[in-house]
Design a protein around this motif. Structure first.
Motif, PDB file in Angstrom:
ATOM      1  N   UNK A  29      31.364  34.387  37.768  1.00 30.08           N
ATOM      2  CA  UNK A  29      32.568  34.723  37.008  1.00 30.08           C
ATOM      3  C   UNK A  29      33.310  35.812  37.770  1.00 30.08           C
ATOM      4  N   UNK A  30      34.607  35.733  37.729  1.00 29.33           N
ATOM      5  CA  UNK A  30      35.422  36.723  38.418  1.00 29.33           C
ATOM      6  C   UNK A  30      35.573  37.960  37.534  1.00 29.33           C
ATOM      7  N   UNK A  31      35.191  39.140  38.068  1.00 30.95           N
ATOM      8  CA  UNK A  31      35.352  40.385  37.313  1.00 30.95           C
ATOM      9  C   UNK A  31      36.837  40.707  37.197  1.00 30.95           C
ATOM     10  N   UNK A  32      37.217  41.259  36.065  1.00 25.59           N
ATOM     11  CA  UNK A  32      38.618  41.657  35.884  1.00 25.59           C
ATOM     12  C   UNK A  32      38.947  42.767  36.872  1.00 25.59           C
ATOM     13  N   UNK A  33      40.142  42.662  37.462  1.00 25.18           N
ATOM     14  CA  UNK A  33      40.599  43.715  38.383  1.00 25.18           C
ATOM     15  C   UNK A  33      40.720  45.025  37.617  1.00 25.18           C
ATOM     16  N   UNK A  34      40.186  46.134  38.164  1.00 22.77           N
ATOM     17  CA  UNK A  34      40.334  47.405  37.459  1.00 22.77           C
ATOM     18  C   UNK A  34      41.802  47.812  37.388  1.00 22.77           C
ATOM     19  N   UNK A  35      42.179  48.436  36.289  1.00 26.12           N
ATOM     20  CA  UNK A  35      43.537  48.959  36.156  1.00 26.12           C
ATOM     21  C   UNK A  35      43.615  50.302  36.856  1.00 26.12           C
TER      22      UNK A  35
END
Length: 324
Positions: A29-35
């Protein structure tokens, strides 16, 4: 008859990718890009520099998938201009005179914290051998200060109390570094400045204080956010607010270690930093009605002195406050 191929099933797609033999749970699964949280600060932003040096915010915000980046500015007005155009998300503390200038230029800013008053942490100074002994004697003289800084408001109030107006002096709008140089070489008669620059010029050059902010300017420091960011991430503001409070408590409770830590970071000796820190409250609190009322008084003073392009209504700016 349609010649379109029948839709491929999920299993056929997985087979084509060579993944059919894997259980679905094990598929990557692709981790969400950090803000990114972009924070602007100045050399006088002690609490923010403390958090930066200790990686405190990085640790506090990791669970919220937020990465911090740091951006240094020479003074408060460029800092808030960057906030308004979306170059940064949060500003460290700026002097109480700075927000009205940004708001007059149409900035969309949200107040999110204050440091309680530190009136002696800014002053009008003259050289130790200057013949000037009162603010009234500044008439016709060139005075250096940073436009839109707390020093600017202090100067207006001091002139008014001495029976003068802004038009009675020759303003030299200079950053702290340029102001110090002009002060040292005698090209200005007086310099209006805040700590730690004030403590430095007192200790290193023997500068004399004509008047400080006592009974003239409370000198609260304000923390602001870009309004779109404040609306989107109040959870991040809450985390930053908590860490600022902790930093302020530590610095006031540990004056010597705090000065020894801070000195090398801002290029000053520990004794000078400690002298400056004694005059700053470093007490971080929610933005209250009293502080906003003084913001309005500052804005009105600048409007009357014709240094603000238009009247500003502080009440129109949003305020974030921590949950009770």
């Amino acid at each position: 008859m349609s010649h379109d191929s029948p839709a491929l099933s999920r299993r056929q797609l997985l087979q084509a990718a060579g993944l059919a033999a894997l259980p679905l749970a094990s598929l990557p699964t692709l981790a969400a890009e950090p803000e990114k949280l972009r924070i602007g600060y100045q050399k006088s932003s002690t609490l923010t520099i403390f958090l930066k040096s200790r990686n405190t915010l990085e640790q506090a915000l990791a669970a919220q998938n937020v990465q911090v980046s740091w951006h240094e500015f020479s003074s408060g007005l460029p800092l808030l201009e960057a906030l308004n155009v979306g170059a940064i998300d949060l500003s460290a503390d700026v002097a109480d005179a700075v927000p009205p200038f940004a708001l007059a230029a149409g900035a969309k800013l949200t107040y999110y914290a204050i440091e309680t008053p530190s009136p002696t942490a800014q002053a009008i100074v003259v050289k130790k051998d200057s013949p000037l002994t009162s603010v009234a004697q500044l008439k016709g003289q060139k005075v250096a200060f940073a436009k839109g800084a707390g020093a600017h408001f202090l100067l207006l109030e001091a002139l008014s109390q001495a029976g003068l107006t802004f038009k009675d002096i020759e303003p030299a709008y200079l950053s702290p570094a340029d102001g110090r140089a002009a002060f040292e070489n005698g090209s200005v008669a007086a310099w209006v400045v805040w700590d730690p620059f004030l403590a430095a010029v007192q200790r290193q050059s023997g500068a004399k204080v004509l008047v400080d902010g006592t009974r003239l300017s409370s000198y609260r420091r304000f923390y602001l956010a870009a309004t779109p960011f404040a609306q989107r991430r109040p959870d991040v503001l809450a985390a930053v607010y908590r860490e600022l409070q902790r930093a302020g408590d530590w610095i006031k409770q540990n004056p010597k270690p705090a000065a020894e830590w801070q000195g090398p970071l801002i290029g000053l000796d520990a004794a000078t930093v400690e002298a400056a820190n004694l005059r700053r409250s470093y007490k971080v609190q929610p933005v209250d009605a009293e502080s906003l009322a003084e913001q309005q008084r500052i804005a009105d003073a600048f409007t009357q002195a014709q240094v603000l392009p238009r009247k500003v209504s502080i009440a129109e700016s949003p305020v974030w406050r921590p949950a009770a």
